[in-house]
Design a protein around this motif. Sequence first.
Motif, short mmCIF file in Angstrom:
data_model
loop_
_atom_site.label_atom_id
_atom_site.label_comp_id
_atom_site.label_asym_id
_atom_site.label_seq_id
_atom_site.Cartn_x
_atom_site.Cartn_y
_atom_site.Cartn_z
N MET A 191 0.83 -1.21 0.00
CA MET A 191 0.00 0.00 0.00
C MET A 191 0.85 1.25 0.00
O MET A 191 0.49 2.28 -0.59
CB MET A 191 -0.92 0.00 1.22
N VAL A 192 2.00 1.20 0.66
CA VAL A 192 2.91 2.34 0.64
C VAL A 192 3.43 2.56 -0.78
O VAL A 192 3.50 3.69 -1.27
CB VAL A 192 4.08 2.13 1.63
N VAL A 193 3.78 1.47 -1.45
CA VAL A 193 4.24 1.56 -2.83
C VAL A 193 3.16 2.16 -3.73
O VAL A 193 3.40 3.05 -4.53
CB VAL A 193 4.66 0.18 -3.36
N ALA A 194 1.93 1.68 -3.55
CA ALA A 194 0.82 2.17 -4.37
C ALA A 194 0.59 3.66 -4.15
O ALA A 194 0.38 4.43 -5.10
CB ALA A 194 -0.44 1.38 -4.07
N ASN A 195 0.61 4.10 -2.90
CA ASN A 195 0.41 5.53 -2.62
C ASN A 195 1.57 6.37 -3.13
O ASN A 195 1.37 7.51 -3.58
CB ASN A 195 0.21 5.74 -1.12
N ALA A 196 2.78 5.83 -3.05
CA ALA A 196 3.93 6.57 -3.59
C ALA A 196 3.78 6.72 -5.10
O ALA A 196 4.06 7.79 -5.66
CB ALA A 196 5.22 5.84 -3.24
N VAL A 197 3.33 5.66 -5.76
CA VAL A 197 3.10 5.73 -7.21
C VAL A 197 2.02 6.76 -7.52
O VAL A 197 2.15 7.57 -8.44
CB VAL A 197 2.70 4.34 -7.76
N ALA A 198 0.93 6.75 -6.74
CA ALA A 198 -0.16 7.70 -6.97
C ALA A 198 0.33 9.13 -6.81
O ALA A 198 0.00 10.02 -7.61
CB ALA A 198 -1.31 7.42 -6.01
#
Length: 932
Positions: free
Chosen positions: A175-182
């Motif tokens: 989820m951290v990776v996904a939010n960083a991508v967003a």
Amino acid sequence: MSDSKYFQTTKKGEIHELKEELLSQREDKKKEAVKKVIAAMTVGKDVSMLFTHVLNCMQTHNLELKKLVYLYVMNYAKNHPDRAILAVNTFQKDASDPNPLIRALAVRTMGCIRVDNITEHLCEPLRFCLKDQDPYVRKTAAVCVAKLYDVNPELVESQGFLAILNDMLGDSNPMVVANAVAALTEIDEVSKHEIFRINQNNLNKLLAALQATTEWGQIFILNALCKYNPESSQEAESVCERVTPRLQHANSAVVLSSIKVLMKYMNSIHNNDVVRALCKKMAPPLVTLLSKEPEIQFLGLRNINLIVQKRPEVLQYEMKVFFCKYNDPIYVKMEKLEIMIMLANEKNIEEVLLEFKEYATEVDVEFVRKAVRAIGRCAIKIDRASEKCIQVLLDLITTKVNYVVQEAIIVIKDIFRKYPNKYEGVIATLCANLESLDEPEAKASMIWIIGEYAERIDNAHELLNSFLEGFKDENSQVQLQLLTSIVKLFLKRPKDAQQMVQTVLNLSTQESDNPDLRDRGFVYWRLLATNFEAAKAIVLSEKPLITDSTSHLEDSLLNELINNISTLASVYHKPPETFVTKLKGLKRGGLRGVRDEDEDEEPEYVDDDNNNISNTMSPQNSQQGYGQQQQQQPQGPQKTGSLIDLDLSDLNFGSPVNNNQMTGGYGQPQQQQQQSPNDLSFLGGGGGRGGPSTPPKVNKVLVYGKEPNHQNIVISGAFTRFNGRISLELNLLNTSQISMQKFKIQFYQNYFGITPADPILSCGSLEPNQQTDISIPINTTGASSPQMNPVIDMCIMVLPSQERFYFKITFPFNCLLTENGPLDKESYLSMWKSIPELNERSRDIPVRVQFNPDSILKSLASKNIFEIVRKRVGNQEEISFLSCKTENSIYILLELTFNYQTNICRCVSKTTSPDIMALFEHTLEFLINNPY
């Protein structure tokens, strides 16, 4: 009792009572009071006067109360920026609270408060939260960076938050990776230079996170994967293999995002077996979209439309799922119809035609018309199916349903154009239905058929004569077609149509107010009166075969939309920057990366991918007689507004005149000297900086000559610009037997206010058979006529003492461009932003010379169109920003995108006077393709 009781606060003295409750020592009373404040704020009451009192409630360990207070602070911080600073200490304290929920809540709230004083104090807490041990805090902080960038980009870059975000792509929590991508994606979309770049190192990290994150996190990661260009076929196959399981997801957005990635990466896969396997896997999820509610079906169909255009093999065996149901909404039926046409082939055409025939019997008139046209489009698309399509159309004609018959005639006309001399046997059936025609397009189609096959229709003259009786009351489309068909009939059967052709030419040239009709009538009249065989060769010449491209997008636009599948761009079929404000001026149309040019601040401006007016200027379609209507159709839809339809047919493209052999005249065909189609001297000379020090040679064009009604004088000339001055260069040859003297010149009123600086010509006396060259200085300060459409043909009268001579001469638009046209970047940016978006135009210009932007831009500079800055975008494109200025101080701002792959130059332009832009664009196309 539920919380609805808080929304029923209408008693007097409420604010005072709330103040007392907010100052209470009891935490439960404070929470009740804050709830009442939030309720009042929600229904629109102004409770900002309680800001200080609510702020005092922040010092609490009650998580619910703290959330309520933070919500209030986010809403009113802008109204009380000085008081909001008082909350900073609490925010900083909460950002280091042992409870991760409170830490995340604090940093989220600080990011949502768009007050500069607050954001300055947010940096340190945000830095700690980005490296927090708890993943919930880290993912919240990642989104906060994007919010902070929207308020203060310089602060985010200087504090190194972007580098931290990029490091978070390797975080252990998906989820951290996904939010960083967003966050990186959002920042990259509005940044003037590239922020988010995927490489081989973080590619595997994103793919690993893709399997474990939530559905919305998967969408962000999948969209980010589309930014990466695989370096090898094996790498592309590997990514596709790991993305393919997402096709089975229940969320439609995840499915479409996965398809978008596969469509992008399949371009890099060389193994055809792998590509076929991926296409086969994409079909079931796309079909599943069509089993959902109509709104989802429509969105899916709009995306499928793009996919089928790019790769029809994906759904080539799924034709039946696109068959329309009786209860489908009309918008779903229309989309299904388009996709069925795209998927139609020789194997499935029979069942497709049966469906179309069934649709043509429905009650929805609009859908019936589309279905009949679809049959015609299938006939044009599939050669071997044309006969079956014709039979279906004939069956529909026998139904005698008025609108079905008319649509059938329209599409049969197109089939005749595709397959000439093949299906003339159906003409008798068509002619038997003349009485049912009441729509202009159907009438025009039937008239075209009669004229085209006049030699095979015994009573063609009677049929056309029946239309001619109501000529004045017909639509202009019908009038134009009737004029052409009667001329064709006259050329094929002169005895039957002699009286008719005289009647229609009189009606067209003398009794019509339509300039297109008058011009075409004059052209035909002069052709027939001058050379019957030449007229026959021109009017009855073999026509190019037509193809059906109505539903196909340009390759460049299609590829861009494929990369935007699952977004609004794929529904609108328009690039995102044309309707998303924050994207305008970036990527396709902006000055991203101009900082490389040693500039601290780069301009940005709007690039709205609007439609074109695409009359093409070329020697082939431009060398026509005065007033002749162009036959080339527009390449695309026209932008609405104050734009004009520019008719270039009046241009006289002459070769340099030999004054001893000049013949012909204004509006008359030349009999002895043929004009060279490659000599486009009408555009005049240069005049830009760095031009020649001596006047350039001017190729004068014959404008008045030795025709029966043009006696006594021969005039040739051309406009040119040299050393900042416009002049009209004329050559006068006295062919009369008397001396001519006291020459004057007079210009008719025109859009640009172009007049001679001195109406009296200093050429003295002109003896018989004597000729002289005159240079007439030109002013642009005369009486202009803005209500007129900008034209490029100047009407001029020369008055020697004995008589008057009238002629037309082409005025090249680039002669109006001044030497002080270049702008600096700041002025360019400011001017671009000040011009309304409605004044923006875009057009694709094919480059027919050697594709060398350096030489093209150098040539444009010599014509006073000056480059401001240039930027290379990848290996495929180079963007140049230019400006120019007319004599009457109108600035034209340009962005030229040179695409090395397609040899297309895309022109996006803005000006305060949009009326002149069609003329300028055609001039620009000529200058680009004629650099010397």
